[in-house]
Motif scaffolding. Sequence first.
Motif, mmCIF file in Angstrom:
data_model
loop_
_atom_site.group_PDB
_atom_site.id
_atom_site.type_symbol
_atom_site.label_atom_id
_atom_site.label_comp_id
_atom_site.label_asym_id
_atom_site.label_seq_id
_atom_site.Cartn_x
_atom_site.Cartn_y
_atom_site.Cartn_z
ATOM 1 N N LEU A 60 46.820 42.730 50.112
ATOM 2 C CA LEU A 60 45.413 43.116 50.245
ATOM 3 C C LEU A 60 44.782 42.459 51.464
ATOM 4 N N PRO A 61 43.751 43.077 52.029
ATOM 5 C CA PRO A 61 43.018 42.416 53.118
ATOM 6 C C PRO A 61 42.361 41.138 52.601
ATOM 7 N N TYR A 62 42.149 40.171 53.492
ATOM 8 C CA TYR A 62 41.610 38.873 53.081
ATOM 9 C C TYR A 62 40.250 38.982 52.402
ATOM 10 N N ASN A 63 39.413 39.919 52.820
ATOM 11 C CA ASN A 63 38.058 40.010 52.277
ATOM 12 C C ASN A 63 37.983 40.857 51.003
ATOM 13 N N PHE A 64 39.106 41.285 50.468
ATOM 14 C CA PHE A 64 39.152 42.126 49.273
ATOM 15 C C PHE A 64 38.740 41.314 48.051
ATOM 16 N N HIS A 65 38.052 41.945 47.103
ATOM 17 C CA HIS A 65 37.635 41.294 45.860
ATOM 18 C C HIS A 65 38.213 42.088 44.689
ATOM 19 N N ILE A 66 38.801 41.398 43.714
ATOM 20 C CA ILE A 66 39.361 42.086 42.547
ATOM 21 C C ILE A 66 38.675 41.607 41.274
ATOM 22 N N GLY A 67 38.657 42.479 40.298
ATOM 23 C CA GLY A 67 38.230 42.128 38.949
ATOM 24 C C GLY A 67 39.478 42.013 38.100
ATOM 25 N N LEU A 68 39.640 40.904 37.421
ATOM 26 C CA LEU A 68 40.859 40.636 36.658
ATOM 27 C C LEU A 68 40.533 40.585 35.169
ATOM 28 N N LEU A 69 41.079 41.546 34.422
ATOM 29 C CA LEU A 69 40.951 41.565 32.965
ATOM 30 C C LEU A 69 42.228 40.982 32.380
ATOM 31 N N TYR A 70 42.092 39.917 31.618
ATOM 32 C CA TYR A 70 43.261 39.245 31.054
ATOM 33 C C TYR A 70 42.838 38.607 29.742
ATOM 34 N N ASP A 71 43.640 38.775 28.681
ATOM 35 C CA ASP A 71 43.218 38.303 27.365
ATOM 36 C C ASP A 71 42.995 36.797 27.301
ATOM 37 N N ILE A 72 43.624 36.037 28.164
ATOM 38 C CA ILE A 72 43.345 34.596 28.242
ATOM 39 C C ILE A 72 42.889 34.234 29.651
ATOM 40 N N GLY A 73 42.088 35.132 30.219
ATOM 41 C CA GLY A 73 41.573 34.944 31.571
ATOM 42 C C GLY A 73 40.731 33.696 31.734
ATOM 43 N N CYS A 74 39.976 33.330 30.678
ATOM 44 C CA CYS A 74 39.151 32.120 30.767
ATOM 45 C C CYS A 74 40.035 30.892 30.924
ATOM 46 N N GLN A 75 41.159 30.874 30.230
ATOM 47 C CA GLN A 75 42.099 29.756 30.324
ATOM 48 C C GLN A 75 42.774 29.731 31.696
ATOM 49 N N LEU A 76 43.124 30.908 32.212
ATOM 50 C CA LEU A 76 43.744 31.005 33.529
ATOM 51 C C LEU A 76 42.764 30.556 34.610
ATOM 52 N N GLU A 77 41.515 30.974 34.505
ATOM 53 C CA GLU A 77 40.507 30.572 35.482
ATOM 54 C C GLU A 77 40.307 29.058 35.458
ATOM 55 N N GLN A 78 40.253 28.465 34.278
ATOM 56 C CA GLN A 78 40.105 27.005 34.160
ATOM 57 C C GLN A 78 41.276 26.274 34.806
ATOM 58 N N SER A 79 42.491 26.760 34.579
ATOM 59 C CA SER A 79 43.674 26.139 35.174
ATOM 60 C C SER A 79 43.626 26.238 36.693
ATOM 61 N N CYS A 80 43.212 27.396 37.195
ATOM 62 C CA CYS A 80 43.116 27.581 38.647
ATOM 63 C C CYS A 80 42.118 26.603 39.255
ATOM 64 N N ARG A 81 40.987 26.437 38.598
ATOM 65 C CA ARG A 81 39.954 25.534 39.122
ATOM 66 C C ARG A 81 40.379 24.065 38.989
ATOM 67 N N LYS A 82 40.998 23.723 37.874
ATOM 68 C CA LYS A 82 41.384 22.338 37.631
ATOM 69 C C LYS A 82 42.563 21.893 38.495
#
Length: 126
Positions: A60-82
């Motif tokens: 994808l181009p660098y400026n592309f934005h995606i919406g990610l639907l994932y049943d444990i997306g909140c946990q994945l987002e926390q891991s990415c940030r942490k």
Amino acid sequence: MIESAADERLQKASTQFFSDTGVMALLCHHDHVIYLANMTSAGERQHYALALIKSLFGHLPYNFHIGLLYDIGCQLEQSCRKWGFLKSFLPHISFAISLIYHPQKCEGFGLSDGEGCEQYATSVSS
């Protein structure tokens, strides 16, 4: 359902008899498969999702934005940030979960219900 998906200790398939324990899929908004990953360890490990997302951003181009639907997306987002996973891509991802962060209430998800992967899995297994 979210608790069992998030519980990596819960073994749903035996690695004693099978080398692959499942498949994780990355689908587009139209429910077409973009990438598939053979899961070779028991449990729903985050590294499969991270690898699929990283592969997607590689095309994808660098400026592309995606919406990610994932049943444990909140946990994945926390891991990415942490832990700094997908650090350069994180500003370009909006996380949503069909039960909690309903995609129809999040900007950019339209009328998505997030069930494409479930329907794909059902069609493959039958």
